[in-house]
Design a protein around this motif. Sequence first.
Motif, PDB file in Angstrom:
ATOM      1  N   MET A   1       0.074   3.226   6.209  1.00 11.48           N
ATOM      2  CA  MET A   1       0.516   2.109   7.027  1.00 11.48           C
ATOM      3  C   MET A   1       0.437   0.834   6.201  1.00 11.48           C
ATOM      4  O   MET A   1      -0.302   0.764   5.238  1.00 11.48           O
ATOM      5  N   GLY A   2       1.203  -0.171   6.641  1.00 13.73           N
ATOM      6  CA  GLY A   2       1.152  -1.438   5.927  1.00 13.73           C
ATOM      7  C   GLY A   2       2.279  -2.345   6.355  1.00 13.73           C
ATOM      8  O   GLY A   2       3.253  -1.901   6.977  1.00 13.73           O
ATOM      9  N   PRO A   3       2.182  -3.629   6.031  1.00 11.29           N
ATOM     10  CA  PRO A   3       3.254  -4.561   6.366  1.00 11.29           C
ATOM     11  C   PRO A   3       4.491  -4.307   5.523  1.00 11.29           C
ATOM     12  O   PRO A   3       4.451  -3.593   4.524  1.00 11.29           O
ATOM     13  N   THR A   4       5.578  -4.918   5.936  1.00 12.11           N
ATOM     14  CA  THR A   4       6.812  -4.792   5.181  1.00 12.11           C
ATOM     15  C   THR A   4       6.622  -5.272   3.739  1.00 12.11           C
ATOM     16  O   THR A   4       5.866  -6.214   3.481  1.00 12.11           O
ATOM     17  N   ALA A   5       7.250  -4.588   2.809  1.00 17.98           N
ATOM     18  CA  ALA A   5       7.238  -4.923   1.380  1.00 17.98           C
ATOM     19  C   ALA A   5       5.889  -4.706   0.706  1.00 17.98           C
ATOM     20  O   ALA A   5       5.652  -5.242  -0.376  1.00 17.98           O
ATOM     21  N   SER A   6       5.002  -3.904   1.308  1.00 23.73           N
ATOM     22  CA  SER A   6       3.683  -3.682   0.704  1.00 23.73           C
ATOM     23  C   SER A   6       3.639  -2.452  -0.195  1.00 23.73           C
ATOM     24  O   SER A   6       2.592  -2.145  -0.768  1.00 23.73           O
ATOM     25  N   GLY A   7       4.748  -1.730  -0.304  1.00 27.65           N
ATOM     26  CA  GLY A   7       4.788  -0.591  -1.223  1.00 27.65           C
ATOM     27  C   GLY A   7       4.428   0.737  -0.593  1.00 27.65           C
ATOM     28  O   GLY A   7       3.938   1.632  -1.290  1.00 27.65           O
ATOM     29  N   LYS A   8       4.695   0.912   0.686  1.00 30.45           N
ATOM     30  CA  LYS A   8       4.334   2.152   1.377  1.00 30.45           C
ATOM     31  C   LYS A   8       5.090   3.360   0.824  1.00 30.45           C
ATOM     32  O   LYS A   8       4.494   4.415   0.589  1.00 30.45           O
ATOM     33  N   THR A   9       6.400   3.202   0.627  1.00 26.36           N
ATOM     34  CA  THR A   9       7.198   4.334   0.155  1.00 26.36           C
ATOM     35  C   THR A   9       6.770   4.761  -1.240  1.00 26.36           C
ATOM     36  O   THR A   9       6.626   5.958  -1.528  1.00 26.36           O
ATOM     37  N   ALA A  10       6.539   3.803  -2.120  1.00 24.24           N
ATOM     38  CA  ALA A  10       6.129   4.138  -3.489  1.00 24.24           C
ATOM     39  C   ALA A  10       4.797   4.884  -3.493  1.00 24.24           C
ATOM     40  O   ALA A  10       4.621   5.865  -4.226  1.00 24.24           O
ATOM     41  N   LEU A  11       3.852   4.434  -2.662  1.00 25.03           N
ATOM     42  CA  LEU A  11       2.566   5.113  -2.598  1.00 25.03           C
ATOM     43  C   LEU A  11       2.725   6.513  -2.020  1.00 25.03           C
ATOM     44  O   LEU A  11       2.108   7.474  -2.506  1.00 25.03           O
ATOM     45  N   ALA A  12       3.536   6.651  -0.984  1.00 28.19           N
ATOM     46  CA  ALA A  12       3.747   7.972  -0.381  1.00 28.19           C
ATOM     47  C   ALA A  12       4.329   8.947  -1.395  1.00 28.19           C
ATOM     48  O   ALA A  12       3.920  10.113  -1.459  1.00 28.19           O
ATOM     49  N   CYS A  13       5.280   8.491  -2.188  1.00 31.15           N
ATOM     50  CA  CYS A  13       5.883   9.363  -3.198  1.00 31.15           C
ATOM     51  C   CYS A  13       4.859   9.749  -4.266  1.00 31.15           C
ATOM     52  O   CYS A  13       4.840  10.898  -4.740  1.00 31.15           O
ATOM     53  N   ALA A  14       4.012   8.809  -4.642  1.00 29.24           N
ATOM     54  CA  ALA A  14       2.957   9.128  -5.620  1.00 29.24           C
ATOM     55  C   ALA A  14       1.998  10.172  -5.064  1.00 29.24           C
ATOM     56  O   ALA A  14       1.559  11.082  -5.783  1.00 29.24           O
ATOM     57  N   ALA A  80       6.086  20.946   9.202  1.00 27.88           N
ATOM     58  CA  ALA A  80       5.387  20.774   7.925  1.00 27.88           C
ATOM     59  C   ALA A  80       4.204  21.722   7.832  1.00 27.88           C
ATOM     60  O   ALA A  80       3.987  22.376   6.802  1.00 27.88           O
ATOM     61  N   HIS A  81       3.433  21.794   8.897  1.00 31.49           N
ATOM     62  CA  HIS A  81       2.259  22.673   8.917  1.00 31.49           C
ATOM     63  C   HIS A  81       2.669  24.130   8.718  1.00 31.49           C
ATOM     64  O   HIS A  81       2.023  24.874   7.965  1.00 31.49           O
ATOM     65  N   ALA A  82       3.754  24.529   9.381  1.00 26.99           N
ATOM     66  CA  ALA A  82       4.216  25.911   9.252  1.00 26.99           C
ATOM     67  C   ALA A  82       4.669  26.218   7.826  1.00 26.99           C
ATOM     68  O   ALA A  82       4.587  27.369   7.383  1.00 26.99           O
ATOM     69  N   ALA A  83       5.123  25.199   7.112  1.00 27.64           N
ATOM     70  CA  ALA A  83       5.565  25.374   5.728  1.00 27.64           C
ATOM     71  C   ALA A  83       4.420  25.234   4.731  1.00 27.64           C
ATOM     72  O   ALA A  83       4.647  25.252   3.518  1.00 27.64           O
ATOM     73  N   GLY A  84       3.199  25.077   5.230  1.00 33.46           N
ATOM     74  CA  GLY A  84       2.047  24.971   4.353  1.00 33.46           C
ATOM     75  C   GLY A  84       1.866  23.595   3.753  1.00 33.46           C
ATOM     76  O   GLY A  84       1.206  23.450   2.713  1.00 33.46           O
ATOM     77  N   ARG A  85       2.403  22.578   4.401  1.00 34.95           N
ATOM     78  CA  ARG A  85       2.284  21.207   3.902  1.00 34.95           C
ATOM     79  C   ARG A  85       1.518  20.334   4.880  1.00 34.95           C
ATOM     80  O   ARG A  85       1.442  20.632   6.077  1.00 34.95           O
ATOM     81  N   VAL A  86       0.953  19.265   4.358  1.00 38.79           N
ATOM     82  CA  VAL A  86       0.215  18.309   5.175  1.00 38.79           C
ATOM     83  C   VAL A  86       1.156  17.161   5.536  1.00 38.79           C
ATOM     84  O   VAL A  86       1.754  16.556   4.637  1.00 38.79           O
ATOM     85  N   PRO A  87       1.327  16.860   6.806  1.00 37.41           N
ATOM     86  CA  PRO A  87       2.212  15.747   7.181  1.00 37.41           C
ATOM     87  C   PRO A  87       1.639  14.413   6.704  1.00 37.41           C
ATOM     88  O   PRO A  87       0.452  14.132   6.886  1.00 37.41           O
ATOM     89  N   LEU A  88       2.494  13.598   6.093  1.00 37.14           N
ATOM     90  CA  LEU A  88       2.130  12.239   5.711  1.00 37.14           C
ATOM     91  C   LEU A  88       3.095  11.295   6.403  1.00 37.14           C
ATOM     92  O   LEU A  88       4.290  11.259   6.086  1.00 37.14           O
ATOM     93  N   LEU A  89       2.599  10.544   7.369  1.00 36.23           N
ATOM     94  CA  LEU A  89       3.421   9.623   8.148  1.00 36.23           C
ATOM     95  C   LEU A  89       3.421   8.270   7.467  1.00 36.23           C
ATOM     96  O   LEU A  89       2.357   7.724   7.166  1.00 36.23           O
ATOM     97  N   VAL A  90       4.615   7.730   7.223  1.00 39.67           N
ATOM     98  CA  VAL A  90       4.763   6.547   6.383  1.00 39.67           C
ATOM     99  C   VAL A  90       5.611   5.502   7.102  1.00 39.67           C
ATOM    100  O   VAL A  90       6.756   5.779   7.464  1.00 39.67           O
ATOM    101  N   GLY A  91       5.061   4.315   7.317  1.00 43.24           N
ATOM    102  CA  GLY A  91       5.877   3.267   7.918  1.00 43.24           C
ATOM    103  C   GLY A  91       5.063   2.096   8.408  1.00 43.24           C
ATOM    104  O   GLY A  91       3.852   2.017   8.197  1.00 43.24           O
ATOM    105  N   GLY A  92       5.765   1.191   9.079  1.00 44.07           N
ATOM    106  CA  GLY A  92       5.118  -0.030   9.538  1.00 44.07           C
ATOM    107  C   GLY A  92       5.277  -0.309  11.018  1.00 44.07           C
ATOM    108  O   GLY A  92       4.946  -1.405  11.467  1.00 44.07           O
TER     109      GLY A  92
END
Length: 311
Positions: A1-14, A80-92
């Motif tokens: 989570m974070g305010p607009t322009a704080s780099g949420k997408t970049a962190l999620a991809c990392a 995501a869980h059924a595919a063996g992945r952990v959900p990561l919710l990203v946004g503001g």
Amino acid sequence: MGPTASGKTALACALADAFPLALISVDSALVYRGMDIGTAKPDAATRARYPHALLDLRDPAQPYSAAEFRVDALQAMRAAHAAGRVPLLVGGSGLYFRALEHGLSPLPAADPVLRTQLAAAAAAQGWPALHARLAALDAPAAQRIRPNDAQRIQRALEVITQSGQTLSALQERGGEVLPWRVLKLALLPQDRAALRQRIAERFDAMLDAGFLDEVRRLRARGDLHAGLPALRAVGYRQAWVHLEQATDFAEFRMHAIHASRQLAKRQLTWLRAEAGIQVLEPFAADRVTRAVALVRDFIVAADRGCATGLR
């Protein structure tokens, strides 16, 4: 989570490079097709490498609610869980996060006739006048809702008229809580000036990328108008006014950046009141390293819980 322009997408991809994660968007503007530049929607190359669920769900002419988001998000999380992945919710979008975690109170369905009546009253008196009416009936809701937020003022008055109860009272009852353990990572800048500068720089980059042409294409459709929820999104609202030649370019840019900064301020206020967050400094060099360590500890703890029969 974070305010607009704080780099949420970049962190999620990392984080997705470090763990088997499934990225799920939590953004009330990214759900709309054809609204890509002004929403900072991940580009095609990013989405090819890091697929995001819950993007491009609706045409800009169609509404999308927090209740619909909750249904879609839970479905994406189960997939995501059924595919063996952990959900990561990203946004503001704080309302969407709150709806997902705590559920929503059962509210009366929309009433087209009543909505038309409220819209007519607003056309005659202005939305600030209806906001004043709301303040007399439901002060807590009026404190949360801005005087020109037509959609939320209309909904709050609609609920009161239909149910005889305030929106605040109904929301306090809550709904079905999220049946998942959560780790809340919040990008909270200590230096507000740095965030303000980044907001301005990002908006200028959007302009260079063709944001105004994007809005021109939306206007050229002929079936969209400035009152739609999609087009009240920050940036789009100001661009729409500018293209109607009500403001010159310099005024448009100034108003859009100011609106983005005000949005960030509201997001920060909400985040600081959010319980159980792990704070990350978005402009710190070690933000990815710290986030990776927090996620690793969270996943390890979850694996241990599953091994012992806990959830």
